[in-house]
Write a protein that holds these residues in place. Sequence first.
Motif, PDB file in Angstrom:
ATOM      1  N   LEU A  24      45.266 -41.252 -38.940  1.00  5.85           N
ATOM      2  CA  LEU A  24      46.203 -40.118 -39.674  1.00  5.85           C
ATOM      3  C   LEU A  24      46.710 -39.488 -38.485  1.00  5.85           C
ATOM      4  CD1 LEU A  24      47.169 -38.253 -41.833  1.00  5.85           C
ATOM      5  CD2 LEU A  24      45.026 -37.040 -41.704  1.00  5.85           C
ATOM      6  N   ILE A  25      48.195 -39.380 -38.549  1.00 10.48           N
ATOM      7  CA  ILE A  25      48.813 -38.902 -37.279  1.00 10.48           C
ATOM      8  C   ILE A  25      49.549 -37.624 -37.857  1.00 10.48           C
ATOM      9  CG2 ILE A  25      50.869 -39.189 -35.612  1.00 10.48           C
ATOM     10  CD1 ILE A  25      49.828 -42.147 -35.518  1.00 10.48           C
ATOM     11  N   VAL A  26      49.612 -36.606 -37.293  1.00 10.57           N
ATOM     12  CA  VAL A  26      50.006 -35.269 -38.022  1.00 10.57           C
ATOM     13  C   VAL A  26      50.789 -34.648 -36.832  1.00 10.57           C
ATOM     14  CG1 VAL A  26      49.986 -32.764 -38.887  1.00 10.57           C
ATOM     15  CG2 VAL A  26      48.221 -34.662 -39.553  1.00 10.57           C
ATOM     16  N   PRO A  27      51.966 -35.089 -36.429  1.00 15.20           N
ATOM     17  CA  PRO A  27      52.779 -34.329 -35.368  1.00 15.20           C
ATOM     18  C   PRO A  27      52.855 -33.040 -35.226  1.00 15.20           C
ATOM     19  CG  PRO A  27      54.233 -36.400 -36.508  1.00 15.20           C
ATOM     20  CD  PRO A  27      53.002 -35.849 -37.437  1.00 15.20           C
ATOM     21  N   ALA A  28      52.677 -32.460 -33.909  1.00 12.66           N
ATOM     22  CA  ALA A  28      52.839 -30.837 -34.064  1.00 12.66           C
ATOM     23  C   ALA A  28      54.206 -30.328 -34.564  1.00 12.66           C
ATOM     24  CB  ALA A  28      52.445 -30.621 -32.420  1.00 12.66           C
ATOM     25  N   ARG A  29      55.366 -31.159 -33.966  1.00 15.72           N
ATOM     26  CA  ARG A  29      56.622 -30.791 -34.572  1.00 15.72           C
ATOM     27  C   ARG A  29      57.014 -31.039 -35.832  1.00 15.72           C
ATOM     28  NH1 ARG A  29      56.150 -35.256 -32.337  1.00 15.72           N
ATOM     29  NH2 ARG A  29      57.555 -37.083 -32.963  1.00 15.72           N
ATOM     30  N   ALA A  30      56.191 -31.608 -36.624  1.00 14.99           N
ATOM     31  CA  ALA A  30      56.668 -31.942 -37.962  1.00 14.99           C
ATOM     32  C   ALA A  30      57.190 -30.729 -38.830  1.00 14.99           C
ATOM     33  CB  ALA A  30      55.478 -32.731 -38.697  1.00 14.99           C
ATOM     34  N   GLN A  31      58.369 -30.846 -39.438  1.00 11.60           N
ATOM     35  CA  GLN A  31      58.649 -29.833 -40.261  1.00 11.60           C
ATOM     36  C   GLN A  31      58.482 -30.060 -41.610  1.00 11.60           C
ATOM     37  OE1 GLN A  31      59.644 -26.621 -38.994  1.00 11.60           O
ATOM     38  NE2 GLN A  31      58.975 -27.449 -37.021  1.00 11.60           N
ATOM     39  N   HIS A  32      57.593 -30.012 -42.136  1.00 11.80           N
ATOM     40  CA  HIS A  32      57.088 -30.625 -43.578  1.00 11.80           C
ATOM     41  C   HIS A  32      57.502 -29.632 -44.503  1.00 11.80           C
ATOM     42  CE1 HIS A  32      54.678 -32.150 -46.830  1.00 11.80           C
ATOM     43  NE2 HIS A  32      55.091 -33.123 -46.284  1.00 11.80           N
ATOM     44  N   SER A  33      58.080 -30.132 -45.678  1.00  8.82           N
ATOM     45  CA  SER A  33      58.765 -29.224 -46.855  1.00  8.82           C
ATOM     46  C   SER A  33      57.476 -28.704 -47.926  1.00  8.82           C
ATOM     47  CB  SER A  33      59.934 -29.541 -47.045  1.00  8.82           C
ATOM     48  OG  SER A  33      59.581 -30.761 -47.663  1.00  8.82           O
ATOM     49  N   LEU A  34      56.484 -29.360 -47.735  1.00 10.03           N
ATOM     50  CA  LEU A  34      55.540 -29.238 -48.773  1.00 10.03           C
ATOM     51  C   LEU A  34      55.920 -30.015 -50.196  1.00 10.03           C
ATOM     52  CD1 LEU A  34      54.034 -25.367 -48.505  1.00 10.03           C
ATOM     53  CD2 LEU A  34      53.019 -27.655 -47.969  1.00 10.03           C
ATOM     54  N   SER A  35      56.555 -31.070 -49.882  1.00 10.89           N
ATOM     55  CA  SER A  35      57.214 -31.627 -51.030  1.00 10.89           C
ATOM     56  C   SER A  35      56.247 -32.590 -51.711  1.00 10.89           C
ATOM     57  CB  SER A  35      58.150 -32.492 -50.384  1.00 10.89           C
ATOM     58  OG  SER A  35      57.978 -33.469 -49.612  1.00 10.89           O
ATOM     59  N   VAL A  48      51.120 -41.489 -41.461  1.00 15.24           N
ATOM     60  CA  VAL A  48      51.931 -40.696 -40.572  1.00 15.24           C
ATOM     61  C   VAL A  48      52.762 -39.634 -41.405  1.00 15.24           C
ATOM     62  CG1 VAL A  48      53.747 -40.632 -38.755  1.00 15.24           C
ATOM     63  CG2 VAL A  48      52.361 -42.614 -38.797  1.00 15.24           C
ATOM     64  N   LEU A  49      52.595 -38.200 -41.013  1.00 14.69           N
ATOM     65  CA  LEU A  49      53.222 -37.276 -41.842  1.00 14.69           C
ATOM     66  C   LEU A  49      54.371 -37.135 -41.288  1.00 14.69           C
ATOM     67  CD1 LEU A  49      52.788 -34.746 -43.713  1.00 14.69           C
ATOM     68  CD2 LEU A  49      52.404 -33.415 -41.623  1.00 14.69           C
ATOM     69  N   THR A  50      55.470 -37.212 -42.241  1.00 11.36           N
ATOM     70  CA  THR A  50      56.899 -37.059 -41.702  1.00 11.36           C
ATOM     71  C   THR A  50      57.438 -35.637 -42.546  1.00 11.36           C
ATOM     72  OG1 THR A  50      57.853 -38.589 -43.753  1.00 11.36           O
ATOM     73  CG2 THR A  50      56.813 -39.587 -41.876  1.00 11.36           C
ATOM     74  N   PRO A  51      58.841 -35.512 -42.498  1.00 12.45           N
ATOM     75  CA  PRO A  51      59.334 -34.247 -43.319  1.00 12.45           C
ATOM     76  C   PRO A  51      59.143 -34.717 -44.987  1.00 12.45           C
ATOM     77  CG  PRO A  51      60.551 -34.480 -41.263  1.00 12.45           C
ATOM     78  CD  PRO A  51      59.559 -35.682 -41.427  1.00 12.45           C
ATOM     79  N   ARG A  52      59.238 -35.977 -45.141  1.00 11.53           N
ATOM     80  CA  ARG A  52      59.320 -36.552 -46.471  1.00 11.53           C
ATOM     81  C   ARG A  52      58.026 -36.724 -47.003  1.00 11.53           C
ATOM     82  NH1 ARG A  52      62.296 -41.213 -45.917  1.00 11.53           N
ATOM     83  NH2 ARG A  52      61.717 -41.571 -47.919  1.00 11.53           N
ATOM     84  N   GLY A  53      56.815 -36.702 -46.385  1.00  7.48           N
ATOM     85  CA  GLY A  53      55.491 -37.012 -46.736  1.00  7.48           C
ATOM     86  C   GLY A  53      54.812 -38.023 -45.800  1.00  7.48           C
ATOM     87  N   ILE A  54      53.759 -38.515 -46.469  1.00  4.00           N
ATOM     88  CA  ILE A  54      52.956 -39.631 -45.540  1.00  4.00           C
ATOM     89  C   ILE A  54      53.499 -40.806 -45.673  1.00  4.00           C
ATOM     90  CG2 ILE A  54      50.708 -40.546 -45.510  1.00  4.00           C
ATOM     91  CD1 ILE A  54      50.373 -37.854 -44.292  1.00  4.00           C
ATOM     92  N   ARG A  55      53.724 -41.396 -44.446  1.00  2.00           N
ATOM     93  CA  ARG A  55      54.559 -42.815 -44.367  1.00  2.00           C
ATOM     94  C   ARG A  55      53.223 -43.676 -44.272  1.00  2.00           C
ATOM     95  NH1 ARG A  55      57.622 -42.710 -40.168  1.00  2.00           N
ATOM     96  NH2 ARG A  55      56.051 -43.521 -38.726  1.00  2.00           N
ATOM     97  N   PHE A  56      52.922 -44.663 -45.075  1.00  2.00           N
ATOM     98  CA  PHE A  56      51.810 -45.621 -44.885  1.00  2.00           C
ATOM     99  C   PHE A  56      52.042 -47.132 -45.665  1.00  2.00           C
ATOM    100  CE2 PHE A  56      47.448 -46.676 -46.767  1.00  2.00           C
ATOM    101  CZ  PHE A  56      46.767 -47.144 -45.590  1.00  2.00           C
ATOM    102  N   LEU A  57      51.949 -48.076 -44.812  1.00  2.00           N
ATOM    103  CA  LEU A  57      52.188 -49.428 -45.367  1.00  2.00           C
ATOM    104  C   LEU A  57      53.603 -49.628 -45.804  1.00  2.00           C
ATOM    105  CD1 LEU A  57      48.570 -50.215 -46.731  1.00  2.00           C
ATOM    106  CD2 LEU A  57      49.784 -50.830 -44.474  1.00  2.00           C
TER     107      LEU A  57
END
Length: 172
Positions: A161-172, A7-16
């Motif tokens: 792999l879930i990429v929310p349309a609203r995710a504000q990802h910071s390319l971190s 799951v894409l989050t603002p901090r990166g991919i969350r997995f396990l």
Amino acid sequence: MSPQDLVLTPRGIRFLGRVLPCSIGKSGITTAKREGDKATPAGEHRITGLWYRPDRLAAPAPWARPIGPGDLWCDDPGHPAYNRHTHAPLAASHECLRRSDPLYDLILTTDWNWPEAIAGWGSAIFLHQWRRPRHGTEGCIAFARQHLIWIARRAAPGTRLIVPARAQHSLS
């Protein structure tokens, strides 16, 4: 969503239970993906394949396929092999999977615009190694090598792999 989803989050991919820094497309996330737009497509996708360079690393999982010198991915919307694995020689536009740099030493492919590709909707949406932190991709999701290997050892065909349309990802 479950812990087994990427799951894409603002901090990166969350997995396990972990959050792994990642880079996304230079143009951010889009709900209207087009070939060459440099955006990561929003939505629920599935992992469809795992490819690796056997001359550079060991197979990370039993289902991984080796990348050979002639392995390509067609990105020509007008070609019948659009958004599919293919082999050299290929006159149509394509990406070489066996690159001189390490970006594609390990690739998880997704079902974006696959298996029945619609011309121009985008191709080759992979999970692969990043050039460096916070460096945007052409639309893929990229990770530090050790994080990508960690994911590849634990993901399976069909992993979401879930990429929310609203995710504000910071390319971190």
